[in-house]
Design a protein around this motif. Sequence first.
Motif, PDB file in Angstrom:
ATOM      1  N   CYS A 123       0.825  -1.210   0.000  1.00 59.50           N
ATOM      2  CA  CYS A 123       0.000   0.000   0.000  1.00 59.50           C
ATOM      3  C   CYS A 123       0.860   1.262   0.000  1.00 59.50           C
ATOM      4  CB  CYS A 123      -0.929   0.001   1.209  1.00 59.50           C
ATOM      5  SG  CYS A 123      -2.188  -1.287   1.169  1.00 59.50           S
ATOM      6  N   THR A 124       2.020   1.189   0.635  1.00 59.26           N
ATOM      7  CA  THR A 124       2.912   2.357   0.696  1.00 59.26           C
ATOM      8  C   THR A 124       3.322   2.805  -0.695  1.00 59.26           C
ATOM      9  OG1 THR A 124       3.760   1.662   2.851  1.00 59.26           O
ATOM     10  CG2 THR A 124       5.080   3.245   1.600  1.00 59.26           C
ATOM     11  N   ALA A 125       3.711   1.845  -1.533  1.00 59.51           N
ATOM     12  CA  ALA A 125       4.107   2.179  -2.905  1.00 59.51           C
ATOM     13  C   ALA A 125       2.929   2.748  -3.690  1.00 59.51           C
ATOM     14  CB  ALA A 125       4.662   0.946  -3.606  1.00 59.51           C
ATOM     15  N   ALA A 126       1.743   2.183  -3.471  1.00 58.85           N
ATOM     16  CA  ALA A 126       0.542   2.667  -4.169  1.00 58.85           C
ATOM     17  C   ALA A 126       0.228   4.102  -3.777  1.00 58.85           C
ATOM     18  CB  ALA A 126      -0.642   1.755  -3.861  1.00 58.85           C
ATOM     19  N   TRP A 127       0.324   4.415  -2.468  1.00 51.85           N
ATOM     20  CA  TRP A 127       0.083   5.792  -2.020  1.00 51.85           C
ATOM     21  C   TRP A 127       1.108   6.744  -2.623  1.00 51.85           C
ATOM     22  CZ3 TRP A 127      -4.278   7.373  -0.560  1.00 51.85           C
ATOM     23  CH2 TRP A 127      -5.105   6.659   0.305  1.00 51.85           C
ATOM     24  N   CYS A 128       2.359   6.324  -2.684  1.00 47.64           N
ATOM     25  CA  CYS A 128       3.411   7.183  -3.248  1.00 47.64           C
ATOM     26  C   CYS A 128       3.109   7.527  -4.703  1.00 47.64           C
ATOM     27  CB  CYS A 128       4.769   6.493  -3.144  1.00 47.64           C
ATOM     28  SG  CYS A 128       5.418   6.428  -1.450  1.00 47.64           S
ATOM     29  N   MET A 129       2.685   6.533  -5.481  1.00 48.70           N
ATOM     30  CA  MET A 129       2.352   6.767  -6.892  1.00 48.70           C
ATOM     31  C   MET A 129       1.161   7.707  -7.018  1.00 48.70           C
ATOM     32  SD  MET A 129       2.905   3.136  -8.849  1.00 48.70           S
ATOM     33  CE  MET A 129       2.504   2.047  -7.497  1.00 48.70           C
ATOM     34  N   LEU A 130       0.160   7.497  -6.150  1.00 47.49           N
ATOM     35  CA  LEU A 130      -1.035   8.332  -6.213  1.00 47.49           C
ATOM     36  C   LEU A 130      -0.712   9.777  -5.867  1.00 47.49           C
ATOM     37  CD1 LEU A 130      -4.119   8.262  -6.669  1.00 47.49           C
ATOM     38  CD2 LEU A 130      -4.375   7.945  -4.201  1.00 47.49           C
ATOM     39  N   HIS A 131       0.071   9.991  -4.804  1.00 43.72           N
ATOM     40  CA  HIS A 131       0.391  11.349  -4.370  1.00 43.72           C
ATOM     41  C   HIS A 131       1.363  12.059  -5.299  1.00 43.72           C
ATOM     42  CE1 HIS A 131      -0.797  10.061  -0.019  1.00 43.72           C
ATOM     43  NE2 HIS A 131      -1.834  10.486  -0.708  1.00 43.72           N
ATOM     44  N   ALA A 132       2.110  11.280  -6.075  1.00 35.29           N
ATOM     45  CA  ALA A 132       3.059  11.880  -7.015  1.00 35.29           C
ATOM     46  C   ALA A 132       2.376  12.352  -8.294  1.00 35.29           C
ATOM     47  CB  ALA A 132       4.165  10.890  -7.355  1.00 35.29           C
ATOM     48  N   HIS A 133       1.119  11.943  -8.475  1.00 30.25           N
ATOM     49  CA  HIS A 133       0.412  12.273  -9.709  1.00 30.25           C
ATOM     50  C   HIS A 133      -0.442  13.524  -9.517  1.00 30.25           C
ATOM     51  CE1 HIS A 133      -1.164  11.147 -13.685  1.00 30.25           C
ATOM     52  NE2 HIS A 133      -2.266  11.744 -13.265  1.00 30.25           N
ATOM     53  N   TYR A 134      -0.423  14.399 -10.506  1.00 29.36           N
ATOM     54  CA  TYR A 134      -1.256  15.591 -10.476  1.00 29.36           C
ATOM     55  C   TYR A 134      -2.616  15.282 -11.095  1.00 29.36           C
ATOM     56  CZ  TYR A 134      -3.344  20.023 -11.809  1.00 29.36           C
ATOM     57  OH  TYR A 134      -4.217  21.041 -11.988  1.00 29.36           O
ATOM     58  N   PHE A 135      -3.688  15.582 -10.364  1.00 30.27           N
ATOM     59  CA  PHE A 135      -5.045  15.368 -10.856  1.00 30.27           C
ATOM     60  C   PHE A 135      -5.704  16.720 -11.112  1.00 30.27           C
ATOM     61  CE2 PHE A 135      -5.716  10.842 -10.413  1.00 30.27           C
ATOM     62  CZ  PHE A 135      -4.720  10.465  -9.520  1.00 30.27           C
ATOM     63  N   ALA A 136      -6.046  16.963 -12.380  1.00 30.59           N
ATOM     64  CA  ALA A 136      -6.775  18.181 -12.732  1.00 30.59           C
ATOM     65  C   ALA A 136      -8.203  18.074 -12.186  1.00 30.59           C
ATOM     66  CB  ALA A 136      -6.791  18.349 -14.243  1.00 30.59           C
ATOM     67  N   PRO A 137      -8.916  19.193 -12.071  1.00 25.91           N
ATOM     68  CA  PRO A 137     -10.274  19.174 -11.515  1.00 25.91           C
ATOM     69  C   PRO A 137     -11.206  18.172 -12.193  1.00 25.91           C
ATOM     70  CG  PRO A 137      -9.502  21.423 -11.682  1.00 25.91           C
ATOM     71  CD  PRO A 137      -8.461  20.559 -12.349  1.00 25.91           C
ATOM     72  N   HIS A 138     -11.047  18.002 -13.520  1.00 25.93           N
ATOM     73  CA  HIS A 138     -11.961  17.105 -14.223  1.00 25.93           C
ATOM     74  C   HIS A 138     -11.509  15.638 -14.152  1.00 25.93           C
ATOM     75  CE1 HIS A 138      -8.904  18.341 -17.175  1.00 25.93           C
ATOM     76  NE2 HIS A 138      -9.054  17.147 -17.702  1.00 25.93           N
ATOM     77  N   THR A 139     -10.460  15.339 -13.366  1.00 21.78           N
ATOM     78  CA  THR A 139     -10.003  13.951 -13.201  1.00 21.78           C
ATOM     79  C   THR A 139     -10.061  13.501 -11.740  1.00 21.78           C
ATOM     80  OG1 THR A 139      -7.675  14.557 -12.885  1.00 21.78           O
ATOM     81  CG2 THR A 139      -8.433  14.234 -15.156  1.00 21.78           C
ATOM     82  N   MET A 140     -10.679  14.292 -10.883  1.00 21.10           N
ATOM     83  CA  MET A 140     -10.661  13.992  -9.458  1.00 21.10           C
ATOM     84  C   MET A 140     -11.397  12.698  -9.109  1.00 21.10           C
ATOM     85  SD  MET A 140      -8.790  16.228  -7.986  1.00 21.10           S
ATOM     86  CE  MET A 140      -9.213  16.154  -6.249  1.00 21.10           C
ATOM     87  N   GLU A 141     -12.391  12.314  -9.930  1.00 24.23           N
ATOM     88  CA  GLU A 141     -13.091  11.064  -9.622  1.00 24.23           C
ATOM     89  C   GLU A 141     -12.140   9.869  -9.669  1.00 24.23           C
ATOM     90  OE1 GLU A 141     -14.321  11.618 -14.085  1.00 24.23           O
ATOM     91  OE2 GLU A 141     -13.684  12.847 -12.386  1.00 24.23           O
ATOM     92  N   PHE A 142     -11.139   9.949 -10.575  1.00 22.61           N
ATOM     93  CA  PHE A 142     -10.158   8.864 -10.651  1.00 22.61           C
ATOM     94  C   PHE A 142      -9.295   8.827  -9.387  1.00 22.61           C
ATOM     95  CE2 PHE A 142     -11.085   7.561 -14.858  1.00 22.61           C
ATOM     96  CZ  PHE A 142     -11.406   8.703 -15.587  1.00 22.61           C
ATOM     97  N   MET A 143      -8.935   9.990  -8.880  1.00 25.18           N
ATOM     98  CA  MET A 143      -8.126  10.035  -7.674  1.00 25.18           C
ATOM     99  C   MET A 143      -8.855   9.372  -6.507  1.00 25.18           C
ATOM    100  SD  MET A 143      -6.757  13.291  -5.446  1.00 25.18           S
ATOM    101  CE  MET A 143      -8.344  13.397  -4.595  1.00 25.18           C
ATOM    102  N   TYR A 144     -10.140   9.726  -6.328  1.00 26.16           N
ATOM    103  CA  TYR A 144     -10.899   9.131  -5.236  1.00 26.16           C
ATOM    104  C   TYR A 144     -11.109   7.636  -5.441  1.00 26.16           C
ATOM    105  CZ  TYR A 144     -11.897  13.832  -3.548  1.00 26.16           C
ATOM    106  OH  TYR A 144     -11.785  15.112  -3.053  1.00 26.16           O
ATOM    107  N   TYR A 145     -11.281   7.229  -6.690  1.00 21.61           N
ATOM    108  CA  TYR A 145     -11.438   5.798  -6.995  1.00 21.61           C
ATOM    109  C   TYR A 145     -10.184   5.030  -6.602  1.00 21.61           C
ATOM    110  CZ  TYR A 145     -12.115   1.526  -9.740  1.00 21.61           C
ATOM    111  OH  TYR A 145     -12.232   0.205 -10.149  1.00 21.61           O
ATOM    112  N   PHE A 146      -9.015   5.559  -6.993  1.00 25.05           N
ATOM    113  CA  PHE A 146      -7.754   4.907  -6.643  1.00 25.05           C
ATOM    114  C   PHE A 146      -7.546   4.899  -5.126  1.00 25.05           C
ATOM    115  CE2 PHE A 146      -7.203   4.350 -10.856  1.00 25.05           C
ATOM    116  CZ  PHE A 146      -6.669   5.382 -11.635  1.00 25.05           C
ATOM    117  N   GLU A 147      -7.932   5.992  -4.472  1.00 27.50           N
ATOM    118  CA  GLU A 147      -7.855   6.040  -3.009  1.00 27.50           C
ATOM    119  C   GLU A 147      -8.669   4.896  -2.401  1.00 27.50           C
ATOM    120  OE1 GLU A 147      -9.084   9.671  -1.237  1.00 27.50           O
ATOM    121  OE2 GLU A 147      -7.268  10.783  -1.767  1.00 27.50           O
TER     122      GLU A 147
END
Length: 432
Positions: free
Chosen positions: A316-340
């Motif tokens: 999970c640590t590696a997954a969180w690092c990848m997620l936090h390293a990625h920039y999510f534009a306003p119209h892509t936020m649903e993907f961020m929450y899905y990955f979370e």
Amino acid sequence: MNYLEEIYKTIESRSGLTINIAHKRSMKDFILQRIKECSMTEEEYYSHLQTSQKEFSLIINEAAINETYFFREERQFDFLKLVYFPQNTGKTISIWSAACSSGEEPLSLYTLARHSNIDIKIHASDIDTQALQTLKNGVYKRNSFRSDGSKYHSLLNTIGTYQNEELIINEDVLKNIDSFYYNLISTASPKFMPETMDIIFVRNVFIYFNQEIRKQILKKLTTMLKPSGLMFLSINEIITIDNPEELHLKKEHTGSIYYLKKIDGNEQEKKHDVTNIEYRSPVLAGQVEKATRQNLDNEMEKLYEAITKSLNKHDCTAAWCMLHAHYFAPHTMEFMYYFEGLIYIEDNKNIQAEEAFGKATILNKDFWPAIFELGMTQKKNGKQSESVKTFNTCAKTLNSYVKSNNMCYNAFTGSFSPEYFLVLCNNFINGA
């Protein structure tokens, strides 16, 4: 020492059965009644349980929840009748019902094979001795019949007779079912020689086991399968099996019917190449141009692949690092929450996962993978009525998605089709 908790631990260590909180309540009443009947203290009964196989069998019979009926999960029997049996005419088929409970499953298999003029050898095993005795007695009441499987009920007339609303199985049929006691987590192998089974049914049993025990069971069962042999799990369970290739199995499907197939050593397996996935997405509310949208699709797909690869390794640590390293534009936020949400699930944080998937569905009401996962986490969190409403929403969204031949979220379904998730939604809505 809390001897009741120690008894639960004994059950889990010797049988692999995980007793959830709700089931512990009924188990507690049963155990306390047995302690009273044996005229023992809790400590004495705990010691007695360690040495008495007869007493342990009584406890296991109570712990195992035997919910079964004839031709359960009808679609799998459709596959046998319409696809598998016609392809194997003239052969003797060996089938093992490895968690047969009270016997409706092996009897259904025997009945359908005989109706299809297939020579079949049926083996049936279970850890519950009382359930096995029901099979040996061959008497089945009204509860063994449901609407699911009803299209095949008329075939049961060929293997038994009805008396006072009970189905009495013919003696010659019962003699053709090889039934025996077997604990799936036992270190001892079943009585079969390796690679002797054409098909193994092991359905509606993995809900009792954790991921590690599931792998142990699958590994052992796979050794009993012939090359290219098939293994059927419940339609609700096969989605929980990660990386079956490690066990020399692969997921296959015919329409919405999924099963595991043993990889033939001579078969050249094609590696799954995500770059070849046909993946299209509509422009979101006209916010981006088509070319930009395609780049976004590819970007999200690659991030999903990387995150799930880490989650499959329980990192999970590696997954969180990848997620936090990625920039999510306003119209892509649903993907961020899905990955979370996916990461929270792997980290056993289901409350947080439910919140994350809920945010994803609010941002995009058509994002059905997030709607589905929201329903699953609500179900895990004990919110049954809420999960049914969510699965209803997901089913309606998926129906529209499938009918329009849309594929914008197919990259998030792994090796499963949208039709499979639609079947799952309907199962959960109907309480299957």
